[in-house]
Design a protein around this motif. Sequence first.
Motif, PDB file in Angstrom:
ATOM      1  N   TRP A 169       8.267  11.774  -3.541  1.00  0.00           N
ATOM      2  CA  TRP A 169       7.232  10.659  -3.078  1.00  0.00           C
ATOM      3  C   TRP A 169       6.092  10.689  -3.624  1.00  0.00           C
ATOM      4  O   TRP A 169       5.254  11.779  -3.524  1.00  0.00           O
ATOM      5  CB  TRP A 169       7.210  10.989  -1.543  1.00  0.00           C
ATOM      6  CG  TRP A 169       6.879   9.850  -0.750  1.00  0.00           C
ATOM      7  CD1 TRP A 169       5.757   9.610  -0.189  1.00  0.00           C
ATOM      8  CD2 TRP A 169       7.562   8.371  -0.491  1.00  0.00           C
ATOM      9  NE1 TRP A 169       5.541   8.485   0.471  1.00  0.00           N
ATOM     10  CE2 TRP A 169       6.845   7.788   0.478  1.00  0.00           C
ATOM     11  CE3 TRP A 169       8.865   8.070  -0.654  1.00  0.00           C
ATOM     12  CZ2 TRP A 169       6.948   6.406   0.990  1.00  0.00           C
ATOM     13  CZ3 TRP A 169       8.988   6.876  -0.163  1.00  0.00           C
ATOM     14  CH2 TRP A 169       8.286   6.144   0.583  1.00  0.00           C
ATOM     15  N   VAL A 170       5.615   9.634  -4.308  1.00  0.00           N
ATOM     16  CA  VAL A 170       4.098   9.771  -5.139  1.00  0.00           C
ATOM     17  C   VAL A 170       3.268   8.704  -4.432  1.00  0.00           C
ATOM     18  O   VAL A 170       3.577   7.385  -4.660  1.00  0.00           O
ATOM     19  CB  VAL A 170       4.297   9.537  -6.501  1.00  0.00           C
ATOM     20  CG1 VAL A 170       3.023   9.617  -7.378  1.00  0.00           C
ATOM     21  CG2 VAL A 170       5.389  10.483  -6.933  1.00  0.00           C
ATOM     22  N   VAL A 171       2.048   8.840  -3.998  1.00  0.00           N
ATOM     23  CA  VAL A 171       1.119   8.220  -3.524  1.00  0.00           C
ATOM     24  C   VAL A 171      -0.124   8.073  -4.519  1.00  0.00           C
ATOM     25  O   VAL A 171      -0.357   9.005  -4.886  1.00  0.00           O
ATOM     26  CB  VAL A 171       0.501   8.659  -2.033  1.00  0.00           C
ATOM     27  CG1 VAL A 171      -0.588   7.887  -1.810  1.00  0.00           C
ATOM     28  CG2 VAL A 171       1.445   8.745  -1.175  1.00  0.00           C
ATOM     29  N   LEU A 172      -0.225   6.872  -4.828  1.00  0.00           N
ATOM     30  CA  LEU A 172      -1.602   6.469  -5.762  1.00  0.00           C
ATOM     31  C   LEU A 172      -2.557   5.871  -5.044  1.00  0.00           C
ATOM     32  O   LEU A 172      -2.196   4.780  -4.411  1.00  0.00           O
ATOM     33  CB  LEU A 172      -0.869   5.632  -6.980  1.00  0.00           C
ATOM     34  CG  LEU A 172      -0.054   6.351  -7.921  1.00  0.00           C
ATOM     35  CD1 LEU A 172       0.544   5.352  -8.984  1.00  0.00           C
ATOM     36  CD2 LEU A 172      -0.146   7.554  -8.409  1.00  0.00           C
ATOM     37  N   GLY A 173      -3.780   6.419  -4.879  1.00  0.00           N
ATOM     38  CA  GLY A 173      -4.940   5.639  -4.256  1.00  0.00           C
ATOM     39  C   GLY A 173      -5.975   5.346  -5.230  1.00  0.00           C
ATOM     40  O   GLY A 173      -6.295   6.205  -6.123  1.00  0.00           O
ATOM     41  N   SER A 174      -6.574   4.137  -5.272  1.00  0.00           N
ATOM     42  CA  SER A 174      -7.465   3.681  -6.041  1.00  0.00           C
ATOM     43  C   SER A 174      -8.617   2.675  -5.249  1.00  0.00           C
ATOM     44  O   SER A 174      -8.397   2.169  -4.529  1.00  0.00           O
ATOM     45  CB  SER A 174      -6.934   3.082  -7.071  1.00  0.00           C
ATOM     46  OG  SER A 174      -7.824   2.299  -7.929  1.00  0.00           O
ATOM     47  N   ARG A 175     -10.014   2.987  -5.842  1.00  0.00           N
ATOM     48  CA  ARG A 175     -10.874   2.368  -5.273  1.00  0.00           C
ATOM     49  C   ARG A 175     -11.149   1.055  -6.088  1.00  0.00           C
ATOM     50  O   ARG A 175     -11.989   0.291  -5.637  1.00  0.00           O
ATOM     51  CB  ARG A 175     -12.291   3.042  -5.176  1.00  0.00           C
ATOM     52  CG  ARG A 175     -12.391   4.272  -4.000  1.00  0.00           C
ATOM     53  CD  ARG A 175     -13.755   4.973  -4.126  1.00  0.00           C
ATOM     54  NE  ARG A 175     -13.545   6.176  -3.138  1.00  0.00           N
ATOM     55  CZ  ARG A 175     -13.954   6.036  -1.979  1.00  0.00           C
ATOM     56  NH1 ARG A 175     -13.927   4.704  -1.312  1.00  0.00           N
ATOM     57  NH2 ARG A 175     -13.889   7.170  -1.330  1.00  0.00           N
ATOM     58  N   GLN A 176     -10.448   1.006  -7.099  1.00  0.00           N
ATOM     59  CA  GLN A 176     -10.682  -0.171  -8.166  1.00  0.00           C
ATOM     60  C   GLN A 176      -9.602  -0.976  -8.529  1.00  0.00           C
ATOM     61  O   GLN A 176      -9.197  -1.255  -9.512  1.00  0.00           O
ATOM     62  CB  GLN A 176     -11.016   0.603  -9.542  1.00  0.00           C
ATOM     63  CG  GLN A 176     -12.202   1.548  -9.214  1.00  0.00           C
ATOM     64  CD  GLN A 176     -12.663   2.118 -10.738  1.00  0.00           C
ATOM     65  OE1 GLN A 176     -12.247   1.573 -11.682  1.00  0.00           O
ATOM     66  NE2 GLN A 176     -13.501   3.289 -10.540  1.00  0.00           N
ATOM     67  N   GLY A 177      -9.055  -1.164  -7.240  1.00  0.00           N
ATOM     68  CA  GLY A 177      -7.737  -2.158  -7.331  1.00  0.00           C
ATOM     69  C   GLY A 177      -6.321  -1.163  -7.124  1.00  0.00           C
ATOM     70  O   GLY A 177      -6.259   0.006  -7.634  1.00  0.00           O
ATOM     71  N   ARG A 178      -5.423  -1.890  -6.943  1.00  0.00           N
ATOM     72  CA  ARG A 178      -4.212  -1.023  -7.027  1.00  0.00           C
ATOM     73  C   ARG A 178      -3.498  -0.627  -8.001  1.00  0.00           C
ATOM     74  O   ARG A 178      -3.569  -1.310  -9.017  1.00  0.00           O
ATOM     75  CB  ARG A 178      -2.963  -2.032  -5.928  1.00  0.00           C
ATOM     76  CG  ARG A 178      -1.755  -1.252  -5.567  1.00  0.00           C
ATOM     77  CD  ARG A 178      -0.799  -1.958  -4.631  1.00  0.00           C
ATOM     78  NE  ARG A 178       0.059  -2.555  -5.496  1.00  0.00           N
ATOM     79  CZ  ARG A 178       0.917  -3.655  -5.114  1.00  0.00           C
ATOM     80  NH1 ARG A 178       0.960  -3.900  -3.869  1.00  0.00           N
ATOM     81  NH2 ARG A 178       1.655  -4.190  -5.948  1.00  0.00           N
ATOM     82  N   ILE A 179      -2.964   0.598  -8.165  1.00  0.00           N
ATOM     83  CA  ILE A 179      -2.288   1.086  -9.376  1.00  0.00           C
ATOM     84  C   ILE A 179      -0.695   1.499  -8.589  1.00  0.00           C
ATOM     85  O   ILE A 179      -0.632   1.914  -7.869  1.00  0.00           O
ATOM     86  CB  ILE A 179      -2.832   2.137  -9.665  1.00  0.00           C
ATOM     87  CG1 ILE A 179      -4.042   2.021 -10.186  1.00  0.00           C
ATOM     88  CG2 ILE A 179      -2.074   2.965 -11.105  1.00  0.00           C
ATOM     89  CD1 ILE A 179      -4.939   3.215 -10.784  1.00  0.00           C
ATOM     90  N   ASP A 180       0.269   0.831  -9.705  1.00  0.00           N
ATOM     91  CA  ASP A 180       1.513   1.104  -9.335  1.00  0.00           C
ATOM     92  C   ASP A 180       2.158   2.285 -10.412  1.00  0.00           C
ATOM     93  O   ASP A 180       1.590   2.167 -11.368  1.00  0.00           O
ATOM     94  CB  ASP A 180       2.207  -0.010  -9.340  1.00  0.00           C
ATOM     95  CG  ASP A 180       1.905  -1.144  -8.107  1.00  0.00           C
ATOM     96  OD1 ASP A 180       1.474  -0.403  -7.188  1.00  0.00           O
ATOM     97  OD2 ASP A 180       2.343  -2.566  -8.196  1.00  0.00           O
ATOM     98  N   LEU A 181       3.235   2.689  -9.960  1.00  0.00           N
ATOM     99  CA  LEU A 181       3.954   3.829 -11.033  1.00  0.00           C
ATOM    100  C   LEU A 181       4.470   2.803 -12.115  1.00  0.00           C
ATOM    101  O   LEU A 181       4.776   3.434 -13.409  1.00  0.00           O
ATOM    102  CB  LEU A 181       5.088   4.160 -10.204  1.00  0.00           C
ATOM    103  CG  LEU A 181       4.531   5.578  -9.500  1.00  0.00           C
ATOM    104  CD1 LEU A 181       5.795   6.070  -8.658  1.00  0.00           C
ATOM    105  CD2 LEU A 181       3.752   6.681  -9.986  1.00  0.00           C
TER     106      LEU A 181
END
Length: 304
Positions: A169-181
């Motif tokens: 389960w991989v969570v990606l958090g970004s302050r610069q717009g969403r990032i997907d795998l």
Amino acid sequence: MHVSAVDLFCGAGGLTKGLEQAGVSVEAGFDVDSDCRYPYEQNNDSEFVARDIGKLAREDPESVSEYLDDDADATLLAGCAPCQPFSPLTHGTDSSDHKKYGMLRAFLEIVRYVEPDFVVMENVYEIRHAEVYDEFIEGLDEFGYNLNPDSDKRVYCPEYDIPQTRRRWVVLGSRQGRIDLGSPIHASPEDYPSVRSCIDDLEPLGPGEKSAHDSLHSTRDLSETNVERVNHSEPGKSWETWPERLRLECHKKASGQTYQSVYGRMVPDEPAPTITTQFYNLGVGDSAITTPIKTERFRFVKVR
């Protein structure tokens, strides 16, 4: 783009290695286990920092920022908090009193102080059911991070060219717009990497032998009885294929009938099952045709 990162709960450095291969500059890896220093620093261009991350989060979380490059275009904080409280081996029991349960809170506290541009959190598939995980996600949202959707957090390792049927389960958090795998590398099971495809170039070894060409290629010594058990094991099966005289007393009890992975034998032309911490022990996980051994780095070992 120069991304400067710190890897929390870094262990021997698997996540750090992946980040480096993706072009991220990992400045340091933090972990409480000082035995990880040698493999971490030998295999990565990064400094190992022996720290208790729970204590670090309580007493000095802002110090993590000192390891990040002030001149970087962006900063990243990554972490694989201990998975034991969330592992399927808990069989759904309440594990909130586990001593490592709060490590995800420690990770979030460090994020609060460091304020990185990006956050990466990877763990076992079952973590999504834990209350502390909900707290983590709510905290990231409160701090202003855009998160990849749940449909994008599911990772089945063979789809990403890893020869192991592990789900993460991989969570990606970004302050610069969403990032997907993004899309998996392999969409069809026919294309999944297999055990054979990854270790077939290694020469066969007998029990207790070491390769003359590769210091990491070696096998554990086995008793004559265990050698016989290995020879009676069939790919994809376990001790149920052994003659009665080779079975252990625990296998004959009703309570032991469900432990099918113990003394299991991998299928050469399929991905390996999930490899656990004690995978080097013949009686713990799948073995036989591909008996792994624990060294400074991890590698499968092919035996005769």
